[in-house]
Write a protein that holds these residues in place. Sequence first.
Motif, PDB file in Angstrom:
ATOM      1  N   LEU A 247       0.980  -1.175  -0.014  1.00  0.00           N
ATOM      2  CA  LEU A 247       0.038   0.010  -0.227  1.00  0.00           C
ATOM      3  C   LEU A 247       0.785   1.181  -0.060  1.00  0.00           C
ATOM      4  O   LEU A 247       1.699   1.380   0.898  1.00  0.00           O
ATOM      5  N   TYR A 281      -4.207   6.643   1.438  1.00  0.00           N
ATOM      6  CA  TYR A 281      -3.479   5.694   0.161  1.00  0.00           C
ATOM      7  C   TYR A 281      -3.871   6.211  -0.891  1.00  0.00           C
ATOM      8  O   TYR A 281      -5.199   6.636  -1.461  1.00  0.00           O
ATOM      9  N   MET A 284      -2.409   0.439  -4.532  1.00  0.00           N
ATOM     10  CA  MET A 284      -2.114  -0.850  -4.087  1.00  0.00           C
ATOM     11  C   MET A 284      -1.314  -1.711  -5.157  1.00  0.00           C
ATOM     12  O   MET A 284      -1.946  -1.547  -6.247  1.00  0.00           O
TER      13      MET A 284
END
Length: 488
Positions: A247, A281, A284
Amino acid sequence: MTSSDGSVKPAKDMRTWIAELEAAGELIRIDKPVDPLTQMGSLLYQSREKAMFFEKLPHGWRSLGQAPANVRHAAIAFGATEETVIPLVAEKLGKRIPPVMVDTGPVKDIKLGKGEFDLTQLPVHVAGQRDGGPVIGSGLVVSKDPDTGQRNVSFHRLQIKGPNKSGIPLYPRHTWKNYLKYQARNEPMPVAIFIGHYPLYYVAAATTAAYGVDEFEIAGGFLGEAVRLVKCETVDLEVPADAEIVLEGHIPPHYREEEGPFSEFQDYYVTGTGKNPIVEYQCMTRRHDAIFKNLQNGSEMEGCVFHKIPMSATIYRRLKDVGGGVNLHNVMMLPGVFAVVVQMTQRFYGEAKNVLLAALTSEYHHPKIAIAVDADVDIFNHSELMWALATRVNPDKDVVIIPGTHNHGMDASLPELGAAGTGLWQRFGSKMLIDATIPPLADAEARAKFERIRPHNPELKLEDFAADASLPLVRGLPQRFFGSKLIR
């Protein structure tokens, strides 16, 4: 990686670890559906002897947990035994191997940008009844000093707060120091968090070295080969090419949100809860068939095991040279990792206390109680430790309290200064050393009075006479009775 015969061998990863545990008979496969939010935590908490592999989780995920479930499992990863793993790790601490960069790796199989992944769809479990929600305990956070570019890798719990947001407590150590530098510039700190890898990466992340030492170098020393790193997609950081999931995100400066409570390594909920930073975030990356790593916290659970190994080894390495060379046998952190036991043979009166003082002032903030015992005491058997305390300690002479010490911020038994998310956060308390050794080698006559009982006929074996072959034997009796650890 290239082997001695010139062939390319695969790098060790979490799949290697699963295979090793299964080959050793240390893995339980759970092939029934399990709900991470309501069932997984209970199952993991019950499994103190075996690792668990969950094969049927929501959204098609699989997950590994309680791996290592105990020191015996950690020893398997190092190619050692429970009794030999700490001296071995202490030796490996001085053999760091720099990582190598590679163009790509399995963790780059799938790349997802913001809006294309959802943290709430990961099989993140709820560990305890009072937990504030699902929390990733297995994420290793990579950050850099913005002035020097030196990497740091460390453990941080990550409370899932939304599809692309989590909480992150920052204990006042190296990641916190990096964050303060970004915060002083009013800039978000880039982070990359990798989830799922060979356990020695986790042991390396739990190792407290000098600020600026790259934990990937420590991991390389543990593995005996260089860690393979790849560049991140959206931040200027490097992550292991063979991890399961990565992440990528930022920790905003000056911003805090309520976080916790959560099950923690000392078996309580309360510590670390409060106003903590968050991570936002934006990317990914993962393997196409990624296996999620869940980590159950609590005393003598997986999170505790990961920290016990490097703590014990670091303290062992420090103690072996105290006073010109101690007759040191082993070191092991006790449940909750705020106490340490030192197994040694005292040469002179007072030597054990000198050694224990060094154990209480190591690289780690955790130890507040240090206990010294002789080689005939099995330090992996808590009943043996209690026996030594009960029969070898004169409290008036063998117990010393040191007041007014700086202690670990997560120790709920001590008065707290400051709060989580602030630089003052600590516990201001005391430390204790307990000399549970017998008289030293220099006083053979006094030492001889503590010879332990042995049976009249030590050649006889109970299993040769017991009708029930499954009759449990008390741990430590063969060593004590049959002479492998007799006091000299």
